[in-house]
Design a protein around this motif. Structure first.
Motif, PDB file in Angstrom:
ATOM      1  N   GLY A  55      16.614 -12.819  -0.257  1.00 31.97           N
ATOM      2  CA  GLY A  55      17.994 -12.643   0.168  1.00 31.97           C
ATOM      3  C   GLY A  55      18.254 -11.297   0.802  1.00 31.97           C
ATOM      4  O   GLY A  55      19.404 -10.937   1.047  1.00 31.97           O
ATOM      5  N   ASP A  56      17.205 -10.549   1.088  1.00 31.85           N
ATOM      6  CA  ASP A  56      17.324  -9.246   1.747  1.00 31.85           C
ATOM      7  C   ASP A  56      17.199  -9.465   3.247  1.00 31.85           C
ATOM      8  O   ASP A  56      16.150  -9.249   3.854  1.00 31.85           O
ATOM      9  N   PHE A  57      18.297  -9.919   3.853  1.00 35.18           N
ATOM     10  CA  PHE A  57      18.250 -10.337   5.245  1.00 35.18           C
ATOM     11  C   PHE A  57      18.085  -9.167   6.201  1.00 35.18           C
ATOM     12  O   PHE A  57      17.477  -9.321   7.262  1.00 35.18           O
ATOM     13  N   LYS A  58      18.582  -7.995   5.832  1.00 35.68           N
ATOM     14  CA  LYS A  58      18.389  -6.816   6.677  1.00 35.68           C
ATOM     15  C   LYS A  58      16.893  -6.501   6.775  1.00 35.68           C
ATOM     16  O   LYS A  58      16.377  -6.250   7.873  1.00 35.68           O
ATOM     17  N   ALA A  59      16.187  -6.515   5.657  1.00 32.74           N
ATOM     18  CA  ALA A  59      14.748  -6.238   5.672  1.00 32.74           C
ATOM     19  C   ALA A  59      14.001  -7.340   6.417  1.00 32.74           C
ATOM     20  O   ALA A  59      13.024  -7.064   7.137  1.00 32.74           O
ATOM     21  N   ALA A  60      14.445  -8.582   6.277  1.00 34.29           N
ATOM     22  CA  ALA A  60      13.811  -9.687   6.990  1.00 34.29           C
ATOM     23  C   ALA A  60      13.962  -9.501   8.494  1.00 34.29           C
ATOM     24  O   ALA A  60      13.000  -9.670   9.252  1.00 34.29           O
ATOM     25  N   ILE A  61      15.155  -9.130   8.931  1.00 33.61           N
ATOM     26  CA  ILE A  61      15.400  -8.893  10.357  1.00 33.61           C
ATOM     27  C   ILE A  61      14.481  -7.793  10.866  1.00 33.61           C
ATOM     28  O   ILE A  61      13.835  -7.936  11.913  1.00 33.61           O
ATOM     29  N   GLU A  62      14.410  -6.695  10.130  1.00 28.77           N
ATOM     30  CA  GLU A  62      13.561  -5.578  10.556  1.00 28.77           C
ATOM     31  C   GLU A  62      12.099  -5.996  10.675  1.00 28.77           C
ATOM     32  O   GLU A  62      11.413  -5.638  11.637  1.00 28.77           O
ATOM     33  N   ALA A  63      11.616  -6.770   9.707  1.00 33.86           N
ATOM     34  CA  ALA A  63      10.209  -7.183   9.735  1.00 33.86           C
ATOM     35  C   ALA A  63       9.949  -8.196  10.855  1.00 33.86           C
ATOM     36  O   ALA A  63       8.933  -8.104  11.546  1.00 33.86           O
ATOM     37  N   TYR A  64      10.857  -9.156  11.056  1.00 31.59           N
ATOM     38  CA  TYR A  64      10.675 -10.101  12.166  1.00 31.59           C
ATOM     39  C   TYR A  64      10.723  -9.368  13.502  1.00 31.59           C
ATOM     40  O   TYR A  64       9.964  -9.681  14.423  1.00 31.59           O
ATOM     41  N   GLU A  65      11.610  -8.397  13.615  1.00 36.04           N
ATOM     42  CA  GLU A  65      11.686  -7.603  14.851  1.00 36.04           C
ATOM     43  C   GLU A  65      10.387  -6.826  15.060  1.00 36.04           C
ATOM     44  O   GLU A  65       9.936  -6.654  16.193  1.00 36.04           O
ATOM     45  N   GLN A  66       9.781  -6.371  13.970  1.00 37.31           N
ATOM     46  CA  GLN A  66       8.506  -5.664  14.077  1.00 37.31           C
ATOM     47  C   GLN A  66       7.422  -6.599  14.612  1.00 37.31           C
ATOM     48  O   GLN A  66       6.611  -6.215  15.450  1.00 37.31           O
ATOM     49  N   VAL A  67       7.409  -7.843  14.144  1.00 32.54           N
ATOM     50  CA  VAL A  67       6.446  -8.830  14.649  1.00 32.54           C
ATOM     51  C   VAL A  67       6.641  -9.003  16.155  1.00 32.54           C
ATOM     52  O   VAL A  67       5.671  -8.993  16.922  1.00 32.54           O
ATOM     53  N   ALA A  68       7.885  -9.133  16.578  1.00 32.58           N
ATOM     54  CA  ALA A  68       8.170  -9.279  18.009  1.00 32.58           C
ATOM     55  C   ALA A  68       7.730  -8.042  18.784  1.00 32.58           C
ATOM     56  O   ALA A  68       7.167  -8.149  19.879  1.00 32.58           O
ATOM     57  N   ALA A  69       7.949  -6.861  18.207  1.00 30.52           N
ATOM     58  CA  ALA A  69       7.552  -5.616  18.872  1.00 30.52           C
ATOM     59  C   ALA A  69       6.037  -5.499  19.009  1.00 30.52           C
ATOM     60  O   ALA A  69       5.544  -4.801  19.899  1.00 30.52           O
TER      61      ALA A  69
END
Length: 114
Positions: A55-69
């Motif tokens: 349920g830590d959606f902020k951390a999930a967003i950051e990690a998914y964005e890292q994958v994209a980066a």
């Protein structure tokens, strides 16, 4: 966005692409990527999924964005990122990510419903 469809997908635990999707995402990454980049992609994708399930959606967003980066371009990545933005209450970025997923796979029913 159809709330019912999203709730059913999330309730079934199918909202996140399986880790097998990481292999496909890695295949879509630039061929010149070093093996270490593959490990970084796997680790970031795993962190993102774990954060989402906690349920830590902020951390999930950051990690998914890292994958994209790291150069991954895959419809499941964008779909998962859209779900994380949606759960974080950020509708604009969620819609954008769903649209990105649909650009890569116009038949992706879950992204189309959301």
């Amino acid at each position: 966005m159809r709330r019912r469809a999203l709730v059913l997908v999330l309730a079934a635990g199918a909202a996140l692409a399986p880790l097998a999707g990481v292999a496909a995402a890695r295949a879509a990454a630039p061929a010149a990527a070093a093996p270490a980049a593959g490990v970084a992609i796997d680790a970031a994708f795993r962190r993102a999924n774990e954060a989402y399930y906690r349920g830590d959606f902020k951390a999930a967003i950051e990690a998914y964005e890292q994958v994209a980066a790291l150069g991954v371009v895959h419809e499941d990545l964008y779909y998962n990122l859209g779900n994380a933005y949606y759960k974080a209450g950020r509708m604009g970025p969620a819609i954008f990510e769903y649209e990105r997923a649909l650009q890569l796979d116009s038949d992706q029913a879950d992204a189309r419903r959301n």
